[in-house]
Write an enzyme that holds these catalytic residues in place. Structure first.
Site, PDB file in Angstrom:
ATOM      1  CG  HIS A  48      -2.155  -0.803   1.053  1.00 12.66           C
ATOM      2  ND1 HIS A  48      -2.996  -0.697  -0.037  1.00 12.66           N
ATOM      3  CD2 HIS A  48      -2.721  -1.745   1.854  1.00 12.66           C
ATOM      4  CE1 HIS A  48      -4.014  -1.545   0.097  1.00 12.66           C
ATOM      5  NE2 HIS A  48      -3.855  -2.201   1.234  1.00 12.66           N
ATOM      6  CG  ASP A 102     -14.702  -3.135   1.514  1.00 11.29           C
ATOM      7  OD1 ASP A 102     -13.732  -2.633   2.127  1.00 11.29           O
ATOM      8  OD2 ASP A 102     -14.586  -4.069   0.685  1.00 11.29           O
ATOM      9  CG  HIS A 157     -10.958  -5.119   1.739  1.00 19.22           C
ATOM     10  ND1 HIS A 157     -11.334  -3.891   2.226  1.00 19.22           N
ATOM     11  CD2 HIS A 157      -9.661  -5.292   2.109  1.00 19.22           C
ATOM     12  CE1 HIS A 157     -10.308  -3.340   2.883  1.00 19.22           C
ATOM     13  NE2 HIS A 157      -9.287  -4.170   2.823  1.00 19.22           N
TER      14      HIS A 157
HETATM   15 ZN   LIG Z   1      -5.192  -3.645   1.976  1.00 15.68          ZN
END
Ligand SMILES: [Zn+2]
Length: 347
Positions: free
Chosen positions: A171, A265, A270
């Site tokens: 990330h 989300d 995800h």
């Molecule tokens: Zn992640």
């Protein structure tokens, strides 16, 4: 840093999705409920801290690669120093695991792709372990990695899983390259590339070929296999778990026809990441051998090359096709196109 939409319930770039955290809190187990509520409580503070740090532009440049702190079950970050680069192992197993796994991730990007740390300029990797009480998550906050100890019932110590650590550090890499916006398709791509490199680091450390790898993310996080095999599966999205503790069945689709349009989300980052995850898996197995050598190099080239904050699945797919053609020629390009076609994305 632009924050767009989303529930705001969970810090950005955390490994456990919000729908699983909610399920854990509501599973009817007192310890899980405590852990779940703690996790949700701390996350609002974290979202604010992340914004503050990003505005200050802290980057912790230094010669040493790794520093590990102990948050001592509190909320102050980074906490007390436990171990730094070159120093001896300490008495804390989580600190040593965070140190080792951050080092393996650093070495992977350096030796395989010639990239010095996540920013390409040797950025020091900071980790804080023992964050909060039974904190059920791990995340990248824009400056460092933070790990909870888990609830101990369903999810264990987050530092034990190399793929989780590599996922989170990726990330950081994404943030300093394509900076894919954490929402909708670009957000699902952001999640997906973290899963892809999370799995590749694990395969590289174990010297596995594509056909030998488990292609799971977070298999070492789950305390017992009765809750499931892992958090996600790149080989078979939607099959990683099926348990009321986790909120039912793994919701990931493997094909565009099952793409989930949702608000929660951050627009299903995800969830829909299962689609590009599966395209990568299909390509890697199709090409065979060490997945980081060709499939991984193609994804790395697209992520650090033409990808932009609002890149869609189809745009990312097209870029992987260009990179494949340029780096490996026409034959590999065809395999890349075929892999995306099989998940319903036209490159
Ligand atoms: Zn992640």
């Amino acid at each position: 840093m632009v924050r767009d939409g989303g529930s705001g319930d969970v810090p950005r770039c955390s490994i456990v999705p919000p729908y699983v955290l909610e399920a854990l809190a509501q599973a009817g187990d007192a310890r899980l409920a405590r852990a779940g509520h703690q996790t949700i409580l701390l996350t609002a503070e974290l979202a604010e801290r992340r914004l503050l740090l990003l505005e200050r532009g802290e980057r912790h440049l230094a010669d040493e690669r790794r520093v590990v702190y102990d948050a001592v079950h509190g909320r102050e970050l980074p906490g007390t120093l436990l171990r730094r680069e070159g120093g001896p192992a300490c008495a804390d197993a989580s600190a040593n695991a965070a140190y080792e796994h951050a080092g393996q991730t650093f070495s992977f990007f350096e030796r395989v792709f010639g990239r010095s740390s996540i920013d390409g300029r040797g950025m020091r990797l900071l980790s804080s372990v023992h964050y909060g009480q039974h904190y059920d998550n791990a995340f990248w906050d824009g400056t460092e990695m933070v790990y909870g100890d888990g609830d101990g019932v369903v999810l264990g110590d987050f530092t034990r899983a190399l793929d989780v650590i590599a996922h989170e550090l990726t990330h950081g890499l994404t943030e300093s390259t394509a900076n894919l916006t954490y929402s909708g398709q670009s957000g699902a791509l952001n999640e997906s590339v973290s899963d892809v490199f999370g799995s590749l680091v694990k395969q590289w450390v174990h010297g596995q070929r594509a056909e030998e790898a488990d292609w799971l993310i977070g298999d070492r996080l789950l305390v017992d296999t009765k809750f499931g095999r892992a958090l996600r599966s790149l080989a078979a999205p939607g099959t990683a778990y099926n348990s009321i503790f986790m909120g039912g069945k793994d919701p990931q689709p493997a094909h565009m026809r099952d793409y989930q349009h949702m608000r929660a989300d951050d627009g299903g980052v995800h969830v829909n990441s299962g689609i590009p995850n599966h395209a990568f898996y299909l390509l890697a197995v199709d090409l065979g051998g060490h997945a980081w050598e060709r499939a991984g190099a193609i994804w790395f080239g697209a992520l650090t090359g033409a990808a932009r904050p609002h890149t869609s699945f189809a745009e990312f797919a097209s870029e992987t096709v260009h990179v494949a053609e340029k780096q490996f020629g026409d034959e590999v390009r065809k395999h890349v196109q075929h892999a995306w076609q099989r998940v319903g994305v036209s490159a």
